[in-house]
Design a protein around this motif. Structure first.
Motif, PDB file in Angstrom:
ATOM      1  N   UNK A 144       0.828  -1.198   0.000  1.00 55.87           N
ATOM      2  CA  UNK A 144       0.000   0.000   0.000  1.00 55.87           C
ATOM      3  C   UNK A 144       0.866   1.252   0.000  1.00 55.87           C
ATOM      4  N   UNK A 145       1.971   1.204   0.752  1.00 57.25           N
ATOM      5  CA  UNK A 145       2.852   2.372   0.806  1.00 57.25           C
ATOM      6  C   UNK A 145       3.561   2.593  -0.532  1.00 57.25           C
ATOM      7  N   UNK A 146       3.978   1.512  -1.169  1.00 54.55           N
ATOM      8  CA  UNK A 146       4.618   1.620  -2.479  1.00 54.55           C
ATOM      9  C   UNK A 146       3.651   2.244  -3.482  1.00 54.55           C
ATOM     10  N   UNK A 147       2.407   1.816  -3.433  1.00 56.95           N
ATOM     11  CA  UNK A 147       1.402   2.365  -4.347  1.00 56.95           C
ATOM     12  C   UNK A 147       1.136   3.838  -4.050  1.00 56.95           C
ATOM     13  N   UNK A 148       1.043   4.178  -2.764  1.00 61.63           N
ATOM     14  CA  UNK A 148       0.811   5.573  -2.398  1.00 61.63           C
ATOM     15  C   UNK A 148       1.961   6.467  -2.864  1.00 61.63           C
ATOM     16  N   UNK A 149       3.166   5.932  -2.804  1.00 63.13           N
ATOM     17  CA  UNK A 149       4.335   6.709  -3.212  1.00 63.13           C
ATOM     18  C   UNK A 149       4.466   6.802  -4.727  1.00 63.13           C
ATOM     19  N   UNK A 150       3.671   6.029  -5.447  1.00 59.68           N
ATOM     20  CA  UNK A 150       3.708   6.091  -6.905  1.00 59.68           C
ATOM     21  C   UNK A 150       4.997   5.591  -7.523  1.00 59.68           C
ATOM     22  N   UNK A 151       5.596   4.580  -6.912  1.00 63.22           N
ATOM     23  CA  UNK A 151       6.847   4.034  -7.437  1.00 63.22           C
ATOM     24  C   UNK A 151       6.618   3.486  -8.845  1.00 63.22           C
ATOM     25  N   UNK A 152       7.521   3.835  -9.769  1.00 61.74           N
ATOM     26  CA  UNK A 152       7.401   3.359 -11.156  1.00 61.74           C
ATOM     27  C   UNK A 152       8.460   2.328 -11.513  1.00 61.74           C
ATOM     28  N   UNK A 153       9.585   2.321 -10.800  1.00 63.06           N
ATOM     29  CA  UNK A 153      10.623   1.306 -11.000  1.00 63.06           C
ATOM     30  C   UNK A 153      11.042   0.764  -9.645  1.00 63.06           C
ATOM     31  N   UNK A 154      10.980  -0.550  -9.505  1.00 63.51           N
ATOM     32  CA  UNK A 154      11.278  -1.178  -8.215  1.00 63.51           C
ATOM     33  C   UNK A 154      12.392  -2.205  -8.369  1.00 63.51           C
ATOM     34  N   UNK A 155      13.411  -2.104  -7.511  1.00 60.82           N
ATOM     35  CA  UNK A 155      14.483  -3.095  -7.450  1.00 60.82           C
ATOM     36  C   UNK A 155      14.317  -3.875  -6.151  1.00 60.82           C
ATOM     37  N   UNK A 156      14.165  -5.177  -6.254  1.00 65.49           N
ATOM     38  CA  UNK A 156      13.990  -6.036  -5.087  1.00 65.49           C
ATOM     39  C   UNK A 156      15.347  -6.617  -4.705  1.00 65.49           C
ATOM     40  N   UNK A 157      15.751  -6.379  -3.469  1.00 69.19           N
ATOM     41  CA  UNK A 157      17.076  -6.778  -3.007  1.00 69.19           C
ATOM     42  C   UNK A 157      16.964  -7.596  -1.721  1.00 69.19           C
ATOM     43  N   UNK A 158      16.939  -8.924  -1.808  1.00 69.28           N
ATOM     44  CA  UNK A 158      16.943  -9.746  -0.588  1.00 69.28           C
ATOM     45  C   UNK A 158      18.251  -9.562   0.165  1.00 69.28           C
ATOM     46  N   UNK A 159      18.168  -9.441   1.476  1.00 73.09           N
ATOM     47  CA  UNK A 159      19.372  -9.270   2.283  1.00 73.09           C
ATOM     48  C   UNK A 159      19.970 -10.620   2.679  1.00 73.09           C
ATOM     49  N   UNK A 160      19.886 -11.566   1.779  1.00 71.87           N
ATOM     50  CA  UNK A 160      20.549 -12.863   1.928  1.00 71.87           C
ATOM     51  C   UNK A 160      21.651 -12.911   0.867  1.00 71.87           C
ATOM     52  N   UNK A 161      22.929 -12.917   1.263  1.00 72.14           N
ATOM     53  CA  UNK A 161      23.995 -12.906   0.257  1.00 72.14           C
ATOM     54  C   UNK A 161      23.920 -14.088  -0.708  1.00 72.14           C
ATOM     55  N   UNK A 162      23.592 -15.270  -0.172  1.00 73.06           N
ATOM     56  CA  UNK A 162      23.485 -16.472  -0.998  1.00 73.06           C
ATOM     57  C   UNK A 162      22.008 -16.821  -1.187  1.00 73.06           C
ATOM     58  N   UNK A 163      21.680 -17.300  -2.391  1.00 74.12           N
ATOM     59  CA  UNK A 163      20.289 -17.651  -2.678  1.00 74.12           C
ATOM     60  C   UNK A 163      19.962 -19.032  -2.122  1.00 74.12           C
ATOM     61  N   UNK A 164      18.782 -19.150  -1.537  1.00 75.58           N
ATOM     62  CA  UNK A 164      18.257 -20.448  -1.136  1.00 75.58           C
ATOM     63  C   UNK A 164      16.753 -20.447  -1.342  1.00 75.58           C
ATOM     64  N   UNK A 165      16.217 -21.592  -1.691  1.00 83.25           N
ATOM     65  CA  UNK A 165      14.777 -21.685  -1.871  1.00 83.25           C
ATOM     66  C   UNK A 165      14.031 -21.551  -0.549  1.00 83.25           C
TER      67      UNK A 165
END
Length: 524
Positions: A220-241
């Motif tokens: 809801x906050x992202x929508x209110x802020x009108x974000x048009x480009x979003x980068x998703x950055x998990x704070x896990x250095x290594x990927x795991x399922x």
């Protein structure tokens, strides 16, 4: 506290690590079957037009900093991404060959958001039981047979109530709650400052998987802020399922139900353990702690990573173990460049449940090192970038005590990265590098509601994930008498079946201990 049961397939972005450079080439790899990972990855070049991104979002707005960034504007269409990347002798040189062009092309007239993903943790002792409920209610944490899926929440309630007293003791010993949210918020603020210093005005959001801020509030906050480009950055250095993968499942389901989010341009940085800034930041912290020992050159560097069930890696192709081992190699190489040739070892902590987890186990390894005559040990929490229960209580208290009891005389622990400047600056560079890939997908795919996922769709990822879990053979085929892994596993299964039987009885009759204790509501 990560996933306990279940396994999966996955599609993910990865970068080839070469001894002299990063090769920034991205490719699409659907994953209907197990991925075979090795130290040398085969990568196929792709242009922006064929690259894929990812649609996700679980976050809470961090109060924006006051900053003024100088931006260039351009009405020209973006050129092929290959003009912006080059292989070079260092990651810093390979970030982008035309930073100013990237800013002009991908920042002008856009509202950029960065979504930091993390696990979450109870902030007070009263939060412990509901936090545990959220954790165990996740099907990626406890995998029930299809016929018993309706018992997911009752079982989560039962386990969370049973485990809450012991967990509260642990959180009480570190100050009455997890500091994870406060640290992640601080990291978000620092990242926003770093991006501003690099002329990228962006708002940073924090999303926790199992505790506040929850996904709905954040979106809801992202929508209110009108974000048009979003980068998703998990704070896990290594990927795991079991970490990033679980978050992707949740975020994908939310995005699919919201027209605004479906059409928002976005991408994901799935792992970043190879990045030069991260490696150098970790090495610097290790170097500082080594110098505190009486004989720094004699210290055993003990990398302790959070474990995952062995089946994740062997049956589902989870890259976690391979990425973890490569990460340790890169850190040790950097230490050698600085004149330090200490011995090291890697082990996995925090295992729970009857199934076999990645080995060697941290507690068993500490005992073995003591028996081998190791006298100085420096623990490195390699899979954590923030202090929380696993570092402050499990490592600092439990493992330290075990080490001293095992004959180790000198103990030290490297702090989590937190807001270490080199680390934060490198995360900012990672965000900038990802901007050319934000929304780099055909409109027809959006209209068809195809998932925007690195190297294949989340839909394909999750389909492979579920099918692989259903088809997996049991970890132990035959019974073995005595104190064996087989007996332990089967005893665990018997206990689980007994719990399920009791839950079925409670739910169907409306009577029993769970109703008497108020864990389950009475029938109307």
């Amino acid at each position: 506290m990560w996933s306990l049961m279940g396994i999966g397939g996955l599609g993910f972005w990865f970068r080839r690590w070469d001894s002299s450079a990063y090769l920034h080439s991205w490719c699409s790899v659907p994953c209907p079957s197990r991925l075979s990972l090795s130290r040398a990855y085969s990568i196929k070049s792709s242009s922006i037009g064929s690259a894929t991104g990812l649609c996700l979002g679980q976050c809470c707005r961090i109060k924006p900093l006051s900053c003024k960034c100088k931006l260039g504007r351009s009405s020209q269409p973006p050129p092929d991404s290959r003009q912006h990347f080059s292989a070079s002798s260092s990651a810093s040189e390979a970030v982008l060959t035309a930073q100013s062009d990237i800013r002009k092309l991908f920042v002008a007239n856009e509202k950029i958001g960065v979504l930091l993903l993390n696990l979450g943790g109870p902030e007070t002792l009263d939060d412990v039981q509901p936090f545990l409920f959220n954790l165990f209610a996740d099907p990626d944490i406890i995998r029930l047979p299809r016929a018993f899926r309706f018992l997911q929440k009752p079982l989560a309630q039962f386990i969370s109530v049973a485990r809450a007293p012991k967990s509260k003791e642990g959180y009480a010993s570190i100050g009455g709650g997890s500091p994870l949210r406060q640290i992640t918020d601080a990291q978000g603020e620092a990242l926003m400052e770093a991006l501003c210093g690099k002329d990228i005005p962006a708002k940073v959001y924090v999303g926790m998987r199992y505790w506040h801020p929850f996904t709905e509030e954040a979106i809801e906050q992202i929508k209110k802020d009108g974000i048009t480009k979003l980068v998703v950055l998990p704070l896990y250095p290594q990927f795991s399922i079991s970490t990033s993968g679980s978050s992707l499942r949740l975020l994908e389901s939310i995005f699919r139900e919201d027209e605004y989010l479906v059409n928002m341009q976005h991408t994901v940085i799935p792992s970043w353990y190879q990045r030069e800034g991260y490696i150098k930041a970790m090495t610097t912290l290790i170097e500082k702690e080594l110098l505190k020992f009486p004989k720094p050159q004699k210290v055993m560097i003990f990398f302790s990573a959070h474990g995952v069930p062995l089946a994740y890696v062997e049956e589902a192709g989870d890259p976690y173990k391979a990425e973890m081992e490569e990460c340790v190699d890169l850190i040790m190489e950097e230490l050698e460049k600085r004149g330090m040739a200490n011995p090291c070892t890697l082990a996995y902590q925090s295992r729970v449940g009857p199934v076999e987890w990645l080995k060697p186990y941290t507690d068993e390894t500490i005992i073995a090192l003591g028996q081998r005559g190791v006298k100085s040990l420096l623990a490195v929490p390699i899979s954590f970038v923030s202090e929380h229960i696993e570092t402050l209580e499990e490592i600092d208290v439990e493992y330290k005590e075990l080490a001293l009891q095992s004959g180790i005389k000198h103990w030290g622990r490297v702090p989590a990265l937190g807001c270490e400047p080199t680390f934060i600056s490198d995360l900012a560079d990672a965000v900038i590098e990802s901007l050319p890939y934000v929304g780099a997908m055909a409109v027809s795919n959006l209209e068809a509601r195809q998932s925007l996922v690195p190297l294949g769709s989340v839909e394909e990822l999750l389909a492979a994930y579920d099918s692989k879990r259903d088809m997996l053979p049991p970890p132990v085929i035959v019974w073995e008498w005595g104190w064996t892994k087989s007996a332990e596993t089967w005893n665990g299964r018997a206990a689980m079946l007994a719990v399920l039987a009791l839950l079925v009885l409670e739910v169907t009759t409306g009577q029993g201990l769970l109703h008497q204790w108020g864990i389950l509501p009475p029938f109307p």
